[in-house]
Design a protein around this motif. Structure first.
Motif, PDB file in Angstrom:
ATOM      1  N   VAL A  18       0.825  -1.203   0.000  1.00  0.00           N
ATOM      2  CA  VAL A  18       0.000   0.000   0.000  1.00  0.00           C
ATOM      3  C   VAL A  18       0.866   1.263   0.000  1.00  0.00           C
ATOM      4  CG1 VAL A  18      -1.664   1.309   1.383  1.00  0.00           C
ATOM      5  CG2 VAL A  18      -1.963  -1.147   1.064  1.00  0.00           C
ATOM      6  N   SER A  19       2.013   1.203   0.637  1.00  0.00           N
ATOM      7  CA  SER A  19       2.859   2.393   0.729  1.00  0.00           C
ATOM      8  C   SER A  19       3.457   2.800  -0.617  1.00  0.00           C
ATOM      9  CB  SER A  19       3.968   2.174   1.765  1.00  0.00           C
ATOM     10  OG  SER A  19       4.912   1.235   1.298  1.00  0.00           O
ATOM     11  N   PHE A  20       3.385   1.942  -1.628  1.00  0.00           N
ATOM     12  CA  PHE A  20       3.949   2.247  -2.945  1.00  0.00           C
ATOM     13  C   PHE A  20       2.870   2.387  -4.030  1.00  0.00           C
ATOM     14  CE2 PHE A  20       7.553   0.209  -0.783  1.00  0.00           C
ATOM     15  CZ  PHE A  20       8.525   1.186  -0.983  1.00  0.00           C
ATOM     16  N   LEU A  21       1.618   2.652  -3.653  1.00  0.00           N
ATOM     17  CA  LEU A  21       0.536   2.776  -4.637  1.00  0.00           C
ATOM     18  C   LEU A  21       0.588   4.069  -5.447  1.00  0.00           C
ATOM     19  CD1 LEU A  21      -2.624   1.380  -2.806  1.00  0.00           C
ATOM     20  CD2 LEU A  21      -1.269   0.279  -4.586  1.00  0.00           C
ATOM     21  N   ALA A  22       1.126   5.119  -4.880  1.00  0.00           N
ATOM     22  CA  ALA A  22       1.136   6.415  -5.575  1.00  0.00           C
ATOM     23  C   ALA A  22       1.875   6.325  -6.907  1.00  0.00           C
ATOM     24  CB  ALA A  22       1.787   7.476  -4.691  1.00  0.00           C
ATOM     25  N   ALA A  23       1.391   7.090  -7.892  1.00  0.00           N
ATOM     26  CA  ALA A  23       1.947   7.051  -9.251  1.00  0.00           C
ATOM     27  C   ALA A  23       3.427   7.411  -9.304  1.00  0.00           C
ATOM     28  CB  ALA A  23       1.154   7.988 -10.151  1.00  0.00           C
ATOM     29  N   ASP A  24       3.907   8.207  -8.361  1.00  0.00           N
ATOM     30  CA  ASP A  24       5.313   8.619  -8.366  1.00  0.00           C
ATOM     31  C   ASP A  24       6.185   7.794  -7.403  1.00  0.00           C
ATOM     32  OD1 ASP A  24       4.198   9.588  -6.047  1.00  0.00           O
ATOM     33  OD2 ASP A  24       5.109  11.582  -6.197  1.00  0.00           O
ATOM     34  N   SER A  25       5.677   6.690  -6.916  1.00  0.00           N
ATOM     35  CA  SER A  25       6.427   5.847  -5.970  1.00  0.00           C
ATOM     36  C   SER A  25       7.655   5.230  -6.627  1.00  0.00           C
ATOM     37  CB  SER A  25       5.548   4.715  -5.436  1.00  0.00           C
ATOM     38  OG  SER A  25       4.543   5.223  -4.630  1.00  0.00           O
ATOM     39  N   VAL A  26       8.709   5.122  -5.836  1.00  0.00           N
ATOM     40  CA  VAL A  26       9.933   4.467  -6.276  1.00  0.00           C
ATOM     41  C   VAL A  26      10.271   3.394  -5.244  1.00  0.00           C
ATOM     42  CG1 VAL A  26      12.392   4.758  -6.727  1.00  0.00           C
ATOM     43  CG2 VAL A  26      10.781   6.551  -7.401  1.00  0.00           C
ATOM     44  N   VAL A  27      10.355   2.165  -5.689  1.00  0.00           N
ATOM     45  CA  VAL A  27      10.750   1.066  -4.802  1.00  0.00           C
ATOM     46  C   VAL A  27      12.271   1.020  -4.819  1.00  0.00           C
ATOM     47  CG1 VAL A  27      10.618  -1.406  -4.368  1.00  0.00           C
ATOM     48  CG2 VAL A  27       8.645  -0.213  -5.347  1.00  0.00           C
ATOM     49  N   PRO A  28      12.925   1.226  -3.664  1.00  0.00           N
ATOM     50  CA  PRO A  28      14.386   1.190  -3.638  1.00  0.00           C
ATOM     51  C   PRO A  28      14.914  -0.150  -4.160  1.00  0.00           C
ATOM     52  CG  PRO A  28      13.521   2.059  -1.581  1.00  0.00           C
ATOM     53  CD  PRO A  28      12.357   1.526  -2.359  1.00  0.00           C
ATOM     54  N   PRO A  29      15.935  -0.113  -5.033  1.00  0.00           N
ATOM     55  CA  PRO A  29      16.410  -1.344  -5.676  1.00  0.00           C
ATOM     56  C   PRO A  29      16.990  -2.393  -4.724  1.00  0.00           C
ATOM     57  CG  PRO A  29      17.800   0.521  -6.257  1.00  0.00           C
ATOM     58  CD  PRO A  29      16.638   1.058  -5.487  1.00  0.00           C
ATOM     59  N   GLN A  30      17.593  -1.999  -3.640  1.00  0.00           N
ATOM     60  CA  GLN A  30      18.215  -2.969  -2.729  1.00  0.00           C
ATOM     61  C   GLN A  30      17.449  -3.094  -1.413  1.00  0.00           C
ATOM     62  OE1 GLN A  30      20.645  -4.964  -3.736  1.00  0.00           O
ATOM     63  NE2 GLN A  30      20.522  -3.926  -5.701  1.00  0.00           N
ATOM     64  N   LEU A  31      16.162  -2.858  -1.472  1.00  0.00           N
ATOM     65  CA  LEU A  31      15.322  -2.946  -0.282  1.00  0.00           C
ATOM     66  C   LEU A  31      15.368  -4.371   0.272  1.00  0.00           C
ATOM     67  CD1 LEU A  31      13.350  -1.051   1.238  1.00  0.00           C
ATOM     68  CD2 LEU A  31      11.520  -2.062  -0.108  1.00  0.00           C
ATOM     69  N   PRO A  32      15.707  -4.524   1.546  1.00  0.00           N
ATOM     70  CA  PRO A  32      15.768  -5.885   2.098  1.00  0.00           C
ATOM     71  C   PRO A  32      14.387  -6.531   2.157  1.00  0.00           C
ATOM     72  CG  PRO A  32      16.078  -4.268   3.843  1.00  0.00           C
ATOM     73  CD  PRO A  32      16.008  -3.504   2.541  1.00  0.00           C
ATOM     74  N   VAL A  33      14.367  -7.833   2.053  1.00  0.00           N
ATOM     75  CA  VAL A  33      13.120  -8.581   2.158  1.00  0.00           C
ATOM     76  C   VAL A  33      12.727  -8.625   3.635  1.00  0.00           C
ATOM     77  CG1 VAL A  33      12.017 -10.831   1.829  1.00  0.00           C
ATOM     78  CG2 VAL A  33      13.655  -9.969   0.131  1.00  0.00           C
ATOM     79  N   PRO A  34      11.536  -8.122   3.965  1.00  0.00           N
ATOM     80  CA  PRO A  34      11.109  -8.162   5.367  1.00  0.00           C
ATOM     81  C   PRO A  34      10.875  -9.600   5.816  1.00  0.00           C
ATOM     82  CG  PRO A  34       9.369  -7.249   3.976  1.00  0.00           C
ATOM     83  CD  PRO A  34      10.546  -7.525   3.091  1.00  0.00           C
ATOM     84  N   ARG A  35      11.078  -9.822   7.102  1.00  0.00           N
ATOM     85  CA  ARG A  35      10.917 -11.166   7.647  1.00  0.00           C
ATOM     86  C   ARG A  35       9.914 -11.132   8.783  1.00  0.00           C
ATOM     87  NH1 ARG A  35      14.551 -15.045   6.209  1.00  0.00           N
ATOM     88  NH2 ARG A  35      14.332 -15.943   8.266  1.00  0.00           N
ATOM     89  N   TRP A  36       9.186 -12.227   8.913  1.00  0.00           N
ATOM     90  CA  TRP A  36       8.119 -12.350   9.902  1.00  0.00           C
ATOM     91  C   TRP A  36       8.294 -13.654  10.656  1.00  0.00           C
ATOM     92  CZ3 TRP A  36       3.942  -9.563  11.583  1.00  0.00           C
ATOM     93  CH2 TRP A  36       2.938 -10.257  12.256  1.00  0.00           C
ATOM     94  N   SER A  37       7.888 -13.667  11.912  1.00  0.00           N
ATOM     95  CA  SER A  37       7.840 -14.902  12.693  1.00  0.00           C
ATOM     96  C   SER A  37       6.498 -14.911  13.437  1.00  0.00           C
ATOM     97  CB  SER A  37       9.003 -14.951  13.695  1.00  0.00           C
ATOM     98  OG  SER A  37       8.735 -14.111  14.803  1.00  0.00           O
ATOM     99  N   TRP A  38       6.214 -15.965  14.133  1.00  0.00           N
ATOM    100  CA  TRP A  38       4.964 -16.040  14.897  1.00  0.00           C
ATOM    101  C   TRP A  38       4.928 -14.962  15.985  1.00  0.00           C
ATOM    102  CZ3 TRP A  38       0.884 -18.037  12.976  1.00  0.00           C
ATOM    103  CH2 TRP A  38       0.969 -19.106  12.098  1.00  0.00           C
ATOM    104  N   ASP A  39       6.085 -14.374  16.295  1.00  0.00           N
ATOM    105  CA  ASP A  39       6.143 -13.295  17.280  1.00  0.00           C
ATOM    106  C   ASP A  39       6.062 -11.920  16.625  1.00  0.00           C
ATOM    107  OD1 ASP A  39       6.427 -15.073  19.460  1.00  0.00           O
ATOM    108  OD2 ASP A  39       8.549 -15.286  19.011  1.00  0.00           O
TER     109      ASP A  39
END
Length: 76
Positions: free
Chosen positions: A52-73
């Motif tokens: 959702v944070s990148f929906l705007a027409a002028d959004s730029v996704v940083p090329p080396q953005l780390p992959v977020p990680r999730w756990s049960w916590d």
């Protein structure tokens, strides 16, 4: 995944996507355990926030953005 959905504009479909995900848990007959369901819902809500944070027409996704990680916590 972020780049695929970036710059789509319009309203956020996040609430509908979360509802569909929860329905898919039911359809797959996954456990109806409250803690399990809360964890799954927390995960999908967390995961869709980035999209959702990148929906705007002028959004730029940083090329080396780390992959977020999730756990049960929660997020790592």
């Amino acid at each position: 995944m972020l780049e695929i959905h970036a710059r789509q504009g319009g309203e956020s479909l996040e609430p509908r996507f979360v509802a569909c995900f929860v329905k898919a848990l039911d359809d797959a007959e996954l456990p109806d355990d409250a803690d399990f369901r809360a964890g799954m819902r927390d995960y999908i809500e967390w995961a869709t926030k980035d999209v959702v944070s990148f929906l705007a027409a002028d959004s730029v996704v940083p090329p080396q953005l780390p992959v977020p990680r999730w756990s049960w916590d929660g997020p790592l």
